[in-house]
Design a protein around this motif. Structure first.
Motif, PDB file in Angstrom:
ATOM      1  N   HIS A  41      -0.782  48.289  -9.947  1.00 40.91           N
ATOM      2  CA  HIS A  41      -1.318  49.427  -9.555  1.00 40.91           C
ATOM      3  C   HIS A  41      -2.819  50.011 -10.414  1.00 40.91           C
ATOM      4  O   HIS A  41      -3.579  50.688  -9.609  1.00 40.91           O
ATOM      5  CB  HIS A  41      -0.401  50.746 -10.472  1.00 40.91           C
ATOM      6  N   LEU A  42      -3.122  49.382 -11.291  1.00 37.87           N
ATOM      7  CA  LEU A  42      -4.387  49.465 -12.014  1.00 37.87           C
ATOM      8  C   LEU A  42      -5.561  48.551 -11.010  1.00 37.87           C
ATOM      9  O   LEU A  42      -6.701  49.373 -10.834  1.00 37.87           O
ATOM     10  CB  LEU A  42      -4.646  48.940 -13.372  1.00 37.87           C
ATOM     11  N   THR A  43      -5.087  47.475 -10.425  1.00 40.16           N
ATOM     12  CA  THR A  43      -6.388  46.898  -9.773  1.00 40.16           C
ATOM     13  C   THR A  43      -6.220  47.227  -7.997  1.00 40.16           C
ATOM     14  O   THR A  43      -6.903  47.159  -7.408  1.00 40.16           O
ATOM     15  CB  THR A  43      -6.000  45.407  -9.768  1.00 40.16           C
ATOM     16  N   GLY A  44      -4.610  47.831  -7.714  1.00 39.93           N
ATOM     17  CA  GLY A  44      -4.481  48.247  -6.383  1.00 39.93           C
ATOM     18  C   GLY A  44      -4.201  46.841  -5.617  1.00 39.93           C
ATOM     19  O   GLY A  44      -4.381  47.108  -4.416  1.00 39.93           O
ATOM     20  N   GLN A  45      -4.074  45.815  -6.281  1.00 39.31           N
ATOM     21  CA  GLN A  45      -3.677  44.516  -5.653  1.00 39.31           C
ATOM     22  C   GLN A  45      -2.611  43.598  -6.189  1.00 39.31           C
ATOM     23  O   GLN A  45      -2.332  43.848  -7.290  1.00 39.31           O
ATOM     24  CB  GLN A  45      -5.205  43.699  -5.476  1.00 39.31           C
TER      25      GLN A  45
END
Ligand SMILES: C[S@@+](CC[C@H](N)C(=O)[O-])C[C@H]1O[C@@H](n2cnc3c(N)ncnc32)[C@H](O)[C@@H]1O
Length: 285
Positions: A72-76
């Motif tokens: 979720h922090l990187t969106g990947q």
């Protein structure tokens, strides 16, 4: 603040995090800040971060300390070699789900232009993986969460994969369609499972995770309902919990599927059960 070198940043991140995967988490977050891959961190350990990069990295470490999933922090999240976009509306694809993709690809061997359906597609992980390996397939995927479908569509577009996405509560919106292969990683966690209040799952949509008291409500529905949507000799392949093998096999059997088998994941847990649908005058559809 003195600018951090990459090796110092990694050291600091690793020591602030308490997760089992502290080192990996720090590496992934630092690589994300730098927009490089993880090997870069060890190739240039003495390289200095800019003030903005240091700040961003420390903020991400802080978010991770609060429990937010790295994905979720990187969106990947990488799945089947595809760097997928994920967010709080999608399940974060798990490595074990690649076993389902392997089984699906095996069952598609020898079929030309097969019609494939992914039920509850989330980020689109499974259908994007299958379509990337079998561009000749006619790929369809559905989910009842519009926000998840939007991400799945974005992922398919990113990889230039021609997939039809449908907003549907299981089979409701595709009443008359049939397929050569149906796959699903449906919700299968028991509503009261204590793990739901631990780790990454706390931040994932509950509608992607739980399925009634036994965790089997959606699996049971899919096994029954899929019979009207499977062509002769088509396979239904379902992911499930490590302790649900016997119950899922019994459901496949009760509904008249053939060649029922369970495949283990990379940790040797029962993870995927499949059955073949044969259309005979006796099959009760
Ligand atoms: C365990 S997640 C799997 C997501 C993705 N296939 C993966 O493997 O990463 C289950 C998915 O099923 C969807 N889902 C749950 N109930 C559904 C329903 N009644 N109809 C359609 N989709 C549903 C959820 O929105 C979620 O995206």
């Amino acid at each position: 603040m003195t600018p951090l070198t990459l090796v110092e940043a990694l050291h600091l991140g690793k020591h602030r995090l308490t997760s089992d995967t502290a080192r990996l988490d720090a590496e992934v977050l630092l690589a994300f800040v730098l927009q490089k891959d993880r090997t870069y961190l060890y190739t240039w350990p003495e390289k200095q971060l800019s003030a903005e990069q240091s700040q961003q990295f420390l903020e991400l470490i802080q978010q991770r300390q609060l429990g937010h999933p790295v994905a979720h922090l990187t969106g990947q999240r990488e799945f089947w070699g595809l760097n997928l976009t994920v967010n709080r509306h999608t399940l974060i694809p798990r490595p074990d789900t690649e076993v389902l993709v392997e089984v699906a690809l095996e069952k598609l061997q020898g079929l030309q232009h097969p019609k494939v359906l992914d039920m509850g597609t989330g980020s689109g992980a499974i259908i994007c993986a299958i379509k990337s390996e079998r561009p000749d397939s006619e790929a369809t995927a559905l989910d009842f969460q519009l926000e998840a479908l939007a991400i799945a569509q974005q992922n398919a577009k990113q990889f230039n994969l021609d997939i039809q996405f449908i907003h549907s509560n299981w089979f409701n919106a595709i009443a008359n369609q049939t397929f050569d292969l149906i796959v699903s990683n449906p919700p299968y966690i028991e509503e009261q499972d204590p793990h739901l209040s631990q780790g990454d799952v706390r931040f994932e949509p509950i509608t992607a995770l739980t399925a009634g008291m036994s965790g089997l409500d959606d699996i049971q529905h899919l096994i029954k309902a899929a019979k009207s949507h499977l062509n002769d000799q088509a396979w239904l392949i379902l992911e499930h919990g490590y302790n649900q093998e016997a119950s899922v096999q019994a459901l496949f059997s009760e509904h008249g599927y053939q060649q029922i088998q369970t495949v283990k994941d990379y940790q040797q847990n029962a993870r995927v059960t499949l059955g073949q649908w044969l259309q005979t005058p006796e099959t009760n559809r």
